[in-house]
Design a protein around this motif. Sequence first.
Motif, PDB file in Angstrom:
ATOM      1  N   ALA A 112       0.775  -1.149  -0.138  1.00 48.91           N
ATOM      2  CA  ALA A 112      -0.249   0.005  -0.009  1.00 48.91           C
ATOM      3  C   ALA A 112       0.833   1.276  -0.148  1.00 48.91           C
ATOM      4  CB  ALA A 112      -0.930   0.130   1.265  1.00 48.91           C
ATOM      5  N   ALA A 113       2.046   1.143   0.538  1.00 45.45           N
ATOM      6  CA  ALA A 113       2.801   2.226   0.619  1.00 45.45           C
ATOM      7  C   ALA A 113       3.363   2.606  -0.588  1.00 45.45           C
ATOM      8  CB  ALA A 113       3.943   2.180   1.816  1.00 45.45           C
ATOM      9  N   ALA A 114       3.706   1.660  -1.375  1.00 41.51           N
ATOM     10  CA  ALA A 114       4.331   1.831  -2.610  1.00 41.51           C
ATOM     11  C   ALA A 114       3.208   2.303  -3.729  1.00 41.51           C
ATOM     12  CB  ALA A 114       4.750   0.369  -3.311  1.00 41.51           C
ATOM     13  N   LEU A 115       1.896   2.056  -3.406  1.00 43.44           N
ATOM     14  CA  LEU A 115       0.846   2.329  -4.331  1.00 43.44           C
ATOM     15  C   LEU A 115       0.320   3.677  -4.019  1.00 43.44           C
ATOM     16  CD1 LEU A 115      -1.035  -0.918  -4.646  1.00 43.44           C
ATOM     17  CD2 LEU A 115       0.269   0.223  -6.347  1.00 43.44           C
ATOM     18  N   GLY A 150      -2.610  12.511  -1.320  1.00 45.32           N
ATOM     19  CA  GLY A 150      -4.352  12.828  -1.065  1.00 45.32           C
ATOM     20  C   GLY A 150      -4.923  11.404  -0.995  1.00 45.32           C
ATOM     21  N   ASP A 151      -4.285  10.416  -0.687  1.00 46.67           N
ATOM     22  CA  ASP A 151      -4.899   9.202  -0.388  1.00 46.67           C
ATOM     23  C   ASP A 151      -5.156   8.801   0.921  1.00 46.67           C
ATOM     24  OD1 ASP A 151      -5.186   8.455  -3.157  1.00 46.67           O
ATOM     25  OD2 ASP A 151      -3.362   7.083  -3.126  1.00 46.67           O
ATOM     26  N   THR A 152      -6.041   7.966   1.242  1.00 48.15           N
ATOM     27  CA  THR A 152      -6.541   7.220   2.307  1.00 48.15           C
ATOM     28  C   THR A 152      -6.130   5.913   2.224  1.00 48.15           C
ATOM     29  OG1 THR A 152      -8.026   9.191   3.042  1.00 48.15           O
ATOM     30  CG2 THR A 152      -8.172   7.104   4.393  1.00 48.15           C
ATOM     31  N   VAL A 153      -5.112   5.366   3.452  1.00 49.84           N
ATOM     32  CA  VAL A 153      -4.834   3.995   3.423  1.00 49.84           C
ATOM     33  C   VAL A 153      -5.656   3.332   4.609  1.00 49.84           C
ATOM     34  CG1 VAL A 153      -3.138   2.324   3.817  1.00 49.84           C
ATOM     35  CG2 VAL A 153      -2.753   4.197   2.295  1.00 49.84           C
ATOM     36  N   VAL A 154      -6.610   2.381   4.478  1.00 56.58           N
ATOM     37  CA  VAL A 154      -7.324   2.000   5.871  1.00 56.58           C
ATOM     38  C   VAL A 154      -6.999   0.543   5.812  1.00 56.58           C
ATOM     39  CG1 VAL A 154      -9.612   1.373   6.357  1.00 56.58           C
ATOM     40  CG2 VAL A 154      -9.412   3.387   5.023  1.00 56.58           C
ATOM     41  N   ILE A 155      -6.289   0.202   6.959  1.00 58.28           N
ATOM     42  CA  ILE A 155      -5.896  -1.126   7.293  1.00 58.28           C
ATOM     43  C   ILE A 155      -6.908  -2.023   8.195  1.00 58.28           C
ATOM     44  CG2 ILE A 155      -3.785  -2.498   8.319  1.00 58.28           C
ATOM     45  CD1 ILE A 155      -2.237   0.368   8.050  1.00 58.28           C
ATOM     46  N   ALA A 156      -6.936  -3.191   7.670  1.00 57.39           N
ATOM     47  CA  ALA A 156      -7.869  -4.001   8.550  1.00 57.39           C
ATOM     48  C   ALA A 156      -7.494  -4.335   9.538  1.00 57.39           C
ATOM     49  CB  ALA A 156      -8.240  -5.154   7.591  1.00 57.39           C
ATOM     50  N   PRO A 157      -8.540  -4.264  10.667  1.00 53.62           N
ATOM     51  CA  PRO A 157      -7.786  -4.676  12.228  1.00 53.62           C
ATOM     52  C   PRO A 157      -7.264  -5.788  12.219  1.00 53.62           C
ATOM     53  CG  PRO A 157     -10.103  -3.760  12.338  1.00 53.62           C
ATOM     54  CD  PRO A 157      -9.820  -3.878  10.872  1.00 53.62           C
ATOM     55  N   GLY A 158      -6.271  -6.049  12.952  1.00 54.24           N
ATOM     56  CA  GLY A 158      -5.332  -7.251  13.305  1.00 54.24           C
ATOM     57  C   GLY A 158      -3.915  -7.183  13.583  1.00 54.24           C
ATOM     58  N   GLU A 159      -3.185  -8.286  13.469  1.00 54.46           N
ATOM     59  CA  GLU A 159      -1.849  -8.082  13.852  1.00 54.46           C
ATOM     60  C   GLU A 159      -1.050  -8.142  12.331  1.00 54.46           C
ATOM     61  OE1 GLU A 159      -1.049 -11.142  16.695  1.00 54.46           O
ATOM     62  OE2 GLU A 159      -1.811  -9.511  18.437  1.00 54.46           O
ATOM     63  N   TYR A 160      -0.130  -7.332  12.281  1.00 54.63           N
ATOM     64  CA  TYR A 160       0.957  -7.478  10.899  1.00 54.63           C
ATOM     65  C   TYR A 160       2.278  -7.614  11.646  1.00 54.63           C
ATOM     66  CZ  TYR A 160      -3.216  -5.786   8.350  1.00 54.63           C
ATOM     67  OH  TYR A 160      -4.643  -5.659   8.295  1.00 54.63           O
ATOM     68  N   TYR A 161       2.909  -8.849  11.148  1.00 52.41           N
ATOM     69  CA  TYR A 161       4.215  -9.200  11.479  1.00 52.41           C
ATOM     70  C   TYR A 161       5.410  -8.716  10.556  1.00 52.41           C
ATOM     71  CZ  TYR A 161       2.416 -11.672  15.537  1.00 52.41           C
ATOM     72  OH  TYR A 161       1.956 -12.063  16.851  1.00 52.41           O
ATOM     73  N   TRP A 195       6.854   6.050   3.783  1.00 52.96           N
ATOM     74  CA  TRP A 195       5.941   6.751   3.279  1.00 52.96           C
ATOM     75  C   TRP A 195       6.509   8.063   3.052  1.00 52.96           C
ATOM     76  CZ3 TRP A 195       1.139   4.318   3.137  1.00 52.96           C
ATOM     77  CH2 TRP A 195       1.075   2.947   3.970  1.00 52.96           C
ATOM     78  N   ARG A 196       6.241   8.532   1.935  1.00 47.02           N
ATOM     79  CA  ARG A 196       6.753   9.832   1.312  1.00 47.02           C
ATOM     80  C   ARG A 196       5.808  11.015   0.735  1.00 47.02           C
ATOM     81  NH1 ARG A 196      11.394   9.801   3.971  1.00 47.02           N
ATOM     82  NH2 ARG A 196      12.476   7.928   3.596  1.00 47.02           N
ATOM     83  N   GLN A 197       4.427  10.418   0.915  1.00 42.93           N
ATOM     84  CA  GLN A 197       3.410  11.117   0.374  1.00 42.93           C
ATOM     85  C   GLN A 197       2.939  12.616   1.076  1.00 42.93           C
ATOM     86  OE1 GLN A 197       3.364   8.119   1.274  1.00 42.93           O
ATOM     87  NE2 GLN A 197       3.228   6.708  -0.564  1.00 42.93           N
TER      88      GLN A 197
END
Length: 452
Positions: free
Chosen positions: A74-77, A81-92, A98-100
């Motif tokens: 997602a960071a690469a895409l 002006g975008d909004t990144v919405v991450i589904a709840p949970g654990e990410y290992y 992020w440079r936007q």
Amino acid sequence: MNPPFPKQLCIAGIRLLRSALVVPALLALPSPAQAAPAPKVKQAAPAPTANQAAPAGRIIQVGGNSQIRTIAEAAALAEDGDTVVIAPGEYYGDVASWRQDRLTIRAGAGGRVKLIAAGSHAAGKGIWVIGGGRVTVEDIDFVGARVPDRNGAGIRFEKGHLVVKRCSFKDSENGILTAGDPTATLEIENSEFGNNGDGSGSTHNLYVGDIGMLKVTGSYFHHARQGHLLKSRARENLIFYNRLTDEVGGQASYELEFPNGGMAYVVGNIIEQSATTDNSTVISFGAEGYRSPLNALHLASNTIVDDRPQGGIMLRVADGDRQVYAVNNLLVGQGRIDGGQVKGWRDRLRDLAKAAYYQDSKLLWTKAGIDGRFINNFNVDWSAFALPVRHDYRLLPKSGLDGKFVLPDDVKGISLVPKGEYAHPARWRMLDMKPTVPGALQTVAAGDSGAK
């Protein structure tokens, strides 16, 4: 039988009739220029002016049932002006840079997002590296950031304007660590920083470099590992309505440090030094030398607690070109202020009586040995509070401090009158009344507990 007209005359008549029919038809046909109108060129939409909002960006869904599975993808895409919405949970190990600009990154509905470094890091700096324009991060937990140089962070903030809301930073070498861009701004609201530090004393719960401004509101800092709860080299610091408490078993160094001075406005905070700390000082200003053209510490309506049985220093201010203004603070414990010993309880009672009579209490601060303005600050015992052993520092009615609040001066357009107060855990609330008591909490407790 001879025809009524000669043959030549008939042929001429037919030709004349044909011309009469064809010529008008030709005249009725459109000319080549009229046959098809020229295609219209589509005009490009005008660029937004300075007074117009930038167009809204996309919403990028990550995790859950979305096609984008990782935060790094997602960071690469993501674009400005975008909004990144991450589904709840654990990410290992899902680290990212992020440079936007004008970017929002937040947890989706129904839970929180927990980012666990698990040995991974972005660019050798931390779980996330942020260095674009304005970026907002909401409802995300950062855990376990470690890097080879032992200076890893949940977020490494390099430039721009970062806003952090309702996030937590735990068990990392630094919670948030910033670079030294003097144009950068960091805002933190309703967030938690705990158990960060590598044990060397050089890493901290929050470590802010030489940026333009730091603003922290309604946040909870506790249990740094040998480092400070909050250390800031920012040129301007707005520290309002927070809880910075090292608590039972805590081994943090300073609770609040401004090593290079700057303009510091510290209003409505609960600040507590643990009994087991290795550093005797609670608040420090200018210890590493003043770098800003303006250096001033403004302490207003704080409750400052020293749990050390002896040898503590509540406030230490380095010599130099600086100003100190302290008003409406409550001081609890046996600490000193830059060499000035706290008075015994009999002397404190005598000072309280004088303050009530003259309406001009200076108490401990008059013997602080610090050149500054010290107005209406009170030494109080733990018995003045509802339940200080649980960090409930609401004043009891028997404290005798109701109505003792004095109106402080504004400083450079910033009001030192508290308009809110800290509410545990990690939030703040607006006051629905004018302040009436000194200290961090305007809500007065009912009852008569006051046991330490």
